[in-house]
Write a protein that holds these residues in place. Structure first.
Motif, PDB file in Angstrom:
ATOM      1  N   ASP A  13      -2.601   0.478  -4.565  1.00  0.00           N
ATOM      2  CA  ASP A  13      -1.514  -0.474  -4.790  1.00  0.00           C
ATOM      3  C   ASP A  13      -1.471  -1.572  -3.720  1.00  0.00           C
ATOM      4  OD1 ASP A  13      -0.896   1.466  -2.899  1.00  0.00           O
ATOM      5  OD2 ASP A  13       1.255   1.303  -3.232  1.00  0.00           O
ATOM      6  N   ILE A  14      -2.400  -1.566  -2.787  1.00  0.00           N
ATOM      7  CA  ILE A  14      -2.432  -2.599  -1.745  1.00  0.00           C
ATOM      8  C   ILE A  14      -2.673  -3.959  -2.390  1.00  0.00           C
ATOM      9  CG2 ILE A  14      -3.706  -3.477   0.248  1.00  0.00           C
ATOM     10  CD1 ILE A  14      -4.281  -0.615   1.052  1.00  0.00           C
ATOM     11  N   ARG A  15      -1.864  -4.939  -2.017  1.00  0.00           N
ATOM     12  CA  ARG A  15      -2.006  -6.301  -2.529  1.00  0.00           C
ATOM     13  C   ARG A  15      -2.775  -7.132  -1.496  1.00  0.00           C
ATOM     14  NH1 ARG A  15       1.657  -6.401  -6.837  1.00  0.00           N
ATOM     15  NH2 ARG A  15       0.409  -8.190  -7.492  1.00  0.00           N
ATOM     16  N   MET A  16      -3.903  -7.667  -1.927  1.00  0.00           N
ATOM     17  CA  MET A  16      -4.819  -8.281  -0.973  1.00  0.00           C
ATOM     18  C   MET A  16      -4.374  -9.656  -0.492  1.00  0.00           C
ATOM     19  SD  MET A  16      -7.073  -6.167  -0.168  1.00  0.00           S
ATOM     20  CE  MET A  16      -8.038  -7.337   0.779  1.00  0.00           C
ATOM     21  N   THR A  17      -3.744 -10.457  -1.347  1.00  0.00           N
ATOM     22  CA  THR A  17      -3.389 -11.812  -0.925  1.00  0.00           C
ATOM     23  C   THR A  17      -2.358 -11.815   0.203  1.00  0.00           C
ATOM     24  OG1 THR A  17      -3.817 -12.521  -3.193  1.00  0.00           O
ATOM     25  CG2 THR A  17      -2.802 -14.120  -1.722  1.00  0.00           C
ATOM     26  N   PRO A  18      -1.247 -11.090   0.075  1.00  0.00           N
ATOM     27  CA  PRO A  18      -0.333 -11.061   1.227  1.00  0.00           C
ATOM     28  C   PRO A  18      -0.952 -10.401   2.456  1.00  0.00           C
ATOM     29  CG  PRO A  18       0.362  -9.490  -0.459  1.00  0.00           C
ATOM     30  CD  PRO A  18      -0.704 -10.346  -1.067  1.00  0.00           C
ATOM     31  N   ALA A  19      -1.825  -9.405   2.244  1.00  0.00           N
ATOM     32  CA  ALA A  19      -2.483  -8.770   3.385  1.00  0.00           C
ATOM     33  C   ALA A  19      -3.397  -9.760   4.097  1.00  0.00           C
ATOM     34  CB  ALA A  19      -3.279  -7.550   2.925  1.00  0.00           C
ATOM     35  N   ALA A  20      -4.144 -10.549   3.314  1.00  0.00           N
ATOM     36  CA  ALA A  20      -5.043 -11.541   3.917  1.00  0.00           C
ATOM     37  C   ALA A  20      -4.249 -12.621   4.637  1.00  0.00           C
ATOM     38  CB  ALA A  20      -5.943 -12.153   2.848  1.00  0.00           C
ATOM     39  N   SER A  21      -3.159 -13.077   4.027  1.00  0.00           N
ATOM     40  CA  SER A  21      -2.331 -14.098   4.669  1.00  0.00           C
ATOM     41  C   SER A  21      -1.744 -13.565   5.972  1.00  0.00           C
ATOM     42  CB  SER A  21      -1.210 -14.525   3.718  1.00  0.00           C
ATOM     43  OG  SER A  21      -0.382 -15.495   4.324  1.00  0.00           O
ATOM     44  N   THR A  22      -1.215 -12.344   5.936  1.00  0.00           N
ATOM     45  CA  THR A  22      -0.674 -11.730   7.155  1.00  0.00           C
ATOM     46  C   THR A  22      -1.756 -11.570   8.217  1.00  0.00           C
ATOM     47  OG1 THR A  22       0.958 -10.519   5.844  1.00  0.00           O
ATOM     48  CG2 THR A  22       0.523  -9.701   8.066  1.00  0.00           C
ATOM     49  N   ARG A  28       2.155 -19.590  -7.196  1.00  0.00           N
ATOM     50  CA  ARG A  28       1.846 -18.644  -8.268  1.00  0.00           C
ATOM     51  C   ARG A  28       3.023 -17.729  -8.593  1.00  0.00           C
ATOM     52  NH1 ARG A  28      -2.249 -13.915  -6.905  1.00  0.00           N
ATOM     53  NH2 ARG A  28      -0.344 -13.325  -5.785  1.00  0.00           N
ATOM     54  N   ASP A  29       3.707 -17.206  -7.569  1.00  0.00           N
ATOM     55  CA  ASP A  29       4.709 -16.174  -7.773  1.00  0.00           C
ATOM     56  C   ASP A  29       6.134 -16.628  -7.497  1.00  0.00           C
ATOM     57  OD1 ASP A  29       2.697 -14.051  -8.229  1.00  0.00           O
ATOM     58  OD2 ASP A  29       2.220 -14.377  -6.121  1.00  0.00           O
ATOM     59  N   GLY A  30       6.291 -17.832  -6.954  1.00  0.00           N
ATOM     60  CA  GLY A  30       7.623 -18.271  -6.586  1.00  0.00           C
ATOM     61  C   GLY A  30       8.083 -17.638  -5.281  1.00  0.00           C
ATOM     62  N   PHE A  31       9.206 -18.123  -4.754  1.00  0.00           N
ATOM     63  CA  PHE A  31       9.678 -17.625  -3.460  1.00  0.00           C
ATOM     64  C   PHE A  31      10.038 -16.151  -3.535  1.00  0.00           C
ATOM     65  CE2 PHE A  31      13.105 -16.739  -0.436  1.00  0.00           C
ATOM     66  CZ  PHE A  31      12.492 -17.107   0.746  1.00  0.00           C
ATOM     67  N   ALA A  32      10.824 -15.779  -4.550  1.00  0.00           N
ATOM     68  CA  ALA A  32      11.258 -14.385  -4.660  1.00  0.00           C
ATOM     69  C   ALA A  32      10.070 -13.453  -4.864  1.00  0.00           C
ATOM     70  CB  ALA A  32      12.257 -14.232  -5.812  1.00  0.00           C
ATOM     71  N   GLY A  33       9.108 -13.860  -5.702  1.00  0.00           N
ATOM     72  CA  GLY A  33       7.933 -13.034  -5.941  1.00  0.00           C
ATOM     73  C   GLY A  33       7.082 -12.871  -4.696  1.00  0.00           C
ATOM     74  N   THR A  34       6.967 -13.943  -3.914  1.00  0.00           N
ATOM     75  CA  THR A  34       6.194 -13.872  -2.672  1.00  0.00           C
ATOM     76  C   THR A  34       6.851 -12.928  -1.671  1.00  0.00           C
ATOM     77  OG1 THR A  34       5.389 -16.137  -2.985  1.00  0.00           O
ATOM     78  CG2 THR A  34       5.264 -15.225  -0.759  1.00  0.00           C
ATOM     79  N   VAL A  35       8.163 -12.999  -1.571  1.00  0.00           N
ATOM     80  CA  VAL A  35       8.888 -12.089  -0.671  1.00  0.00           C
ATOM     81  C   VAL A  35       8.667 -10.641  -1.103  1.00  0.00           C
ATOM     82  CG1 VAL A  35      11.168 -11.355   0.103  1.00  0.00           C
ATOM     83  CG2 VAL A  35      10.620 -13.792  -0.012  1.00  0.00           C
ATOM     84  N   ARG A  36       8.703 -10.389  -2.414  1.00  0.00           N
ATOM     85  CA  ARG A  36       8.476  -9.021  -2.907  1.00  0.00           C
ATOM     86  C   ARG A  36       7.069  -8.539  -2.560  1.00  0.00           C
ATOM     87  NH1 ARG A  36      11.530 -10.783  -7.432  1.00  0.00           N
ATOM     88  NH2 ARG A  36       9.615 -11.328  -8.545  1.00  0.00           N
ATOM     89  N   LEU A  37       6.086  -9.439  -2.658  1.00  0.00           N
ATOM     90  CA  LEU A  37       4.708  -9.056  -2.334  1.00  0.00           C
ATOM     91  C   LEU A  37       4.592  -8.618  -0.872  1.00  0.00           C
ATOM     92  CD1 LEU A  37       2.572 -11.783  -4.169  1.00  0.00           C
ATOM     93  CD2 LEU A  37       2.682  -9.346  -4.696  1.00  0.00           C
TER      94      LEU A  37
END
Length: 305
Positions: free
Chosen positions: A185-194, A65-74
């Motif tokens: 501003d919490i982003r749920m997808t990276p939080a759930a993955s982590t 969805r966000d690409g590598f750079a976008g995922t790292v930013r998330l």
């Protein structure tokens, strides 16, 4: 003319949001049924494989969805509030698997039905948010319904530890909900993955062995990727397109469908008192959510992405 041409777009997004949130409820609802098919007796090993597959699925979803750079930013933007949500997600994922291994699936999912009400109560204490008379009544009804369900399980020799783990799920989720309100501003997808990777790492230290057969590995993949990961991906995508109260109402389909799957696939029929207590809990939840939807009909803009 412009309004007429543009109006189908929001309507189409709304229907897509409804379909995605319902799909997430469907995906989450069969988790307990899948776990019952898995031959592993080590609950920690199940947590490890489920959360590993779930975390990898969500990571792949973000990369697509966000690409590598976008995922790292998330991940970089999570901050300590996002990390706290990740820890909460890890605890919830672990408690669910262990609770289902010790008590009836109906007990677990019906405890989870009280999440919005626990969140409202905690928000009153922590954030000072007001609670209406309807909400107080719904909270009281949930307490009564849960007491009936617990009495049924204890009377049938059910596991007190399993019930305690099930009861901890709505409490942890309520804390996560209040935290996301304080830090929108919490982003749920990276939080759930982590959170999935945290749970897998902790489970790896507790599991007796990791070797599984091909059939169990396929079931564990479905339990992690298709139940946990796909459900989260559909929810965070669809919930942004519809009002928050509607998303919560649609999410109750999980609580209704989960015991149905258990009856159809495993002949695990809830006791009479469990069904009575569960009906009280669901009625209280519907009353609360319908009342909330009348007060807050606006579009849902969660930080969940």
């Amino acid at each position: 003319m412009t309004a007429l041409r543009s109006s189908p777009v929001p309507a189409a997004r709304s229907w897509l949001g409804i379909a995605l949130v319902l799909g997430s409820a469907l995906a989450w609802s069969y988790g307990g049924a899948i776990q019952r098919f898995i031959g592993l007796n080590d609950g920690w090993a199940i947590v490890f494989w489920r959360c590993l597959f779930g975390g990898l699925f969500l990571l792949a979803f973000m990369l697509i969805r966000d690409g590598f750079a976008g995922t790292v930013r998330l991940f970089r933007a999570m901050g300590w509030p996002g990390l706290m949500v990740a820890i909460g997600f890890a605890a919830v994922s672990t408690c669910f698997v262990l609770a289902v291994s010790m008590t009836a699936v109906a007990n677990v999912v019906l405890f989870m039905a009280g999440i919005p009400l626990f969140a409202a109560l905690l928000a009153r204490v922590v954030l000072g948010e007001p609670i209406t008379a309807v909400t107080w009544g719904a909270i009281g009804a949930v307490i009564i319904g849960v007491a009936i369900m617990v009495s049924a399980s204890i009377g049938e020799g059910g596991s007190l530890l399993g019930l305690a783990l099930a009861a901890s799920i709505p409490v942890i989720f309520a804390c996560m909900t209040v935290l996301t309100r304080r830090h929108p501003d919490i982003r749920m997808t990276p939080a759930a993955s982590t959170g999935c990777f945290i749970a897998a790492a902790i489970a790896a230290t507790q599991a007796g062995a990791f070797a599984v057969g091909a059939q169990d590995l396929a079931l564990l993949f479905a339990f992690g990727a298709l139940n946990l990961g796909l459900g989260m991906a559909m929810y965070v995508t669809g919930a942004r397109m519809i009002p928050s109260a509607l998303a919560a109402l649609l999410g109750t389909a999980e609580m209704i469908l989960a015991p149905v799957w258990m009856v159809l696939l495993h002949q695990e029929v809830p006791s009479g008192r469990t069904m009575i207590g569960g009906a009280i809990v669901l009625a209280a939840l519907f009353t609360y959510l319908i009342g909330h939807s009348r007060r807050d009909p606006g579009p849902h803009r969660p930080p969940a992405s």
